[in-house]
Design a protein around this motif. Structure first.
Motif, PDB file in Angstrom:
ATOM      1  N   ASN A 117       0.798  -1.216   0.000  1.00 51.10           N
ATOM      2  CA  ASN A 117       0.000   0.000   0.000  1.00 51.10           C
ATOM      3  C   ASN A 117       0.838   1.276   0.000  1.00 51.10           C
ATOM      4  O   ASN A 117       0.312   2.346  -0.253  1.00 51.10           O
ATOM      5  CB  ASN A 117      -1.002   0.005   1.153  1.00 51.10           C
ATOM      6  CG  ASN A 117      -0.353  -0.032   2.509  1.00 51.10           C
ATOM      7  OD1 ASN A 117       0.862   0.049   2.643  1.00 51.10           O
ATOM      8  ND2 ASN A 117      -1.171  -0.174   3.532  1.00 51.10           N
ATOM      9  N   TYR A 118       2.143   1.185   0.250  1.00 49.49           N
ATOM     10  CA  TYR A 118       2.992   2.380   0.167  1.00 49.49           C
ATOM     11  C   TYR A 118       3.057   2.916  -1.259  1.00 49.49           C
ATOM     12  O   TYR A 118       3.474   4.042  -1.483  1.00 49.49           O
ATOM     13  CB  TYR A 118       4.400   2.108   0.713  1.00 49.49           C
ATOM     14  CG  TYR A 118       5.100   0.917   0.098  1.00 49.49           C
ATOM     15  CD1 TYR A 118       5.048  -0.318   0.731  1.00 49.49           C
ATOM     16  CD2 TYR A 118       5.813   1.030  -1.084  1.00 49.49           C
ATOM     17  CE1 TYR A 118       5.677  -1.410   0.190  1.00 49.49           C
ATOM     18  CE2 TYR A 118       6.449  -0.061  -1.629  1.00 49.49           C
ATOM     19  CZ  TYR A 118       6.383  -1.280  -1.001  1.00 49.49           C
ATOM     20  OH  TYR A 118       7.003  -2.367  -1.544  1.00 49.49           O
ATOM     21  N   PHE A 119       2.619   2.145  -2.238  1.00 53.31           N
ATOM     22  CA  PHE A 119       2.545   2.625  -3.615  1.00 53.31           C
ATOM     23  C   PHE A 119       1.329   3.527  -3.826  1.00 53.31           C
ATOM     24  O   PHE A 119       1.201   4.170  -4.850  1.00 53.31           O
ATOM     25  CB  PHE A 119       2.458   1.455  -4.604  1.00 53.31           C
ATOM     26  CG  PHE A 119       3.756   0.735  -4.803  1.00 53.31           C
ATOM     27  CD1 PHE A 119       4.744   1.264  -5.616  1.00 53.31           C
ATOM     28  CD2 PHE A 119       3.989  -0.478  -4.186  1.00 53.31           C
ATOM     29  CE1 PHE A 119       5.951   0.602  -5.821  1.00 53.31           C
ATOM     30  CE2 PHE A 119       5.183  -1.153  -4.377  1.00 53.31           C
ATOM     31  CZ  PHE A 119       6.166  -0.608  -5.191  1.00 53.31           C
ATOM     32  N   PHE A 120       0.407   3.564  -2.877  1.00 50.46           N
ATOM     33  CA  PHE A 120      -0.881   4.228  -3.080  1.00 50.46           C
ATOM     34  C   PHE A 120      -0.961   5.636  -2.493  1.00 50.46           C
ATOM     35  O   PHE A 120      -2.024   6.222  -2.467  1.00 50.46           O
ATOM     36  CB  PHE A 120      -2.012   3.394  -2.466  1.00 50.46           C
ATOM     37  CG  PHE A 120      -2.074   1.974  -2.917  1.00 50.46           C
ATOM     38  CD1 PHE A 120      -1.533   1.561  -4.122  1.00 50.46           C
ATOM     39  CD2 PHE A 120      -2.687   1.032  -2.123  1.00 50.46           C
ATOM     40  CE1 PHE A 120      -1.600   0.243  -4.532  1.00 50.46           C
ATOM     41  CE2 PHE A 120      -2.770  -0.301  -2.530  1.00 50.46           C
ATOM     42  CZ  PHE A 120      -2.216  -0.683  -3.726  1.00 50.46           C
ATOM     43  N   PHE A 121       0.131   6.190  -2.001  1.00 53.47           N
ATOM     44  CA  PHE A 121       0.060   7.463  -1.299  1.00 53.47           C
ATOM     45  C   PHE A 121       0.044   8.691  -2.198  1.00 53.47           C
ATOM     46  O   PHE A 121      -0.124   9.806  -1.714  1.00 53.47           O
ATOM     47  CB  PHE A 121       1.187   7.579  -0.269  1.00 53.47           C
ATOM     48  CG  PHE A 121       1.047   6.588   0.854  1.00 53.47           C
ATOM     49  CD1 PHE A 121      -0.172   6.384   1.483  1.00 53.47           C
ATOM     50  CD2 PHE A 121       2.131   5.849   1.276  1.00 53.47           C
ATOM     51  CE1 PHE A 121      -0.313   5.471   2.514  1.00 53.47           C
ATOM     52  CE2 PHE A 121       2.008   4.931   2.317  1.00 53.47           C
ATOM     53  CZ  PHE A 121       0.784   4.749   2.930  1.00 53.47           C
ATOM     54  N   ALA A 122       0.219   8.545  -3.481  1.00 51.04           N
ATOM     55  CA  ALA A 122       0.149   9.693  -4.389  1.00 51.04           C
ATOM     56  C   ALA A 122      -1.283  10.218  -4.419  1.00 51.04           C
ATOM     57  O   ALA A 122      -2.243   9.477  -4.181  1.00 51.04           O
ATOM     58  CB  ALA A 122       0.596   9.296  -5.789  1.00 51.04           C
TER      59      ALA A 122
END
Length: 155
Positions: A117-122
């Motif tokens: 989920n760290y890919f989803f912070f944009a």
């Protein structure tokens, strides 16, 4: 407790990926193939309709997980900040079918595992998830340490 939209009961299980053990419907399924598998099955499902007025549920044709990540030639993944999300968000916001039930009858595939989920912070990624707050979200996890068969990874 019902949320107001019910999906049809499963009538069969055809699995996804390479069959490991038929007697327990165990398949080796890649998380990165989840969207492709779901999309292709939706295209051939006999319950599919081209008339949205007849539809009881909707599949969002957007691979959120792969839009948030990208494989480099060396196999490493990097953040992409969801470049396609803005178009998907616009289409959903304009859709009378999405607005009718606030997304409760829509399904979004997230084809990366939950620990990514760290890919989803944009901004675009989080905006998509917020818009689809009520959507059914499909994801897949494959953690070998919980497998009963410790040699599972070798299969």
């Amino acid at each position: 407790h019902s949320h107001g939209v019910e999906f049809p009961q499963w009538r069969s299980n055809f699995g996804a990926g390479r069959l490991i053990r038929r007697n327990v419907s165990e398949y080796k399924t890649s998380q990165f193939a989840l969207y492709k598998l779901m999309y292709e099955r939706a295209l051939i499902d006999p319950r599919r309709t081209s008339n949205p007025e007849e539809a009881g549920s909707f599949f969002i044709p957007y691979d959120f997980g792969m839009d948030a990540t990208f494989f480099e030639s060396n196999g490493r993944m990097r953040k992409t900040h969801c470049p396609l999300a803005t178009n998907a968000i616009t289409l959903l916001k304009e859709s009378p079918y999405f607005k009718a039930n606030y997304g409760h009858d829509h399904t979004l595939v997230i084809s990366v595992n939950q620990n990514m989920n760290y890919f989803f912070f944009a901004k675009a990624c989080t905006e998509m998830l917020m818009l689809c707050w009520n959507c059914t979200k499909l994801a897949i996890d494959e953690y070998l340490f919980v497998a009963k068969d410790r040699s599972f990874e070798m299969k």
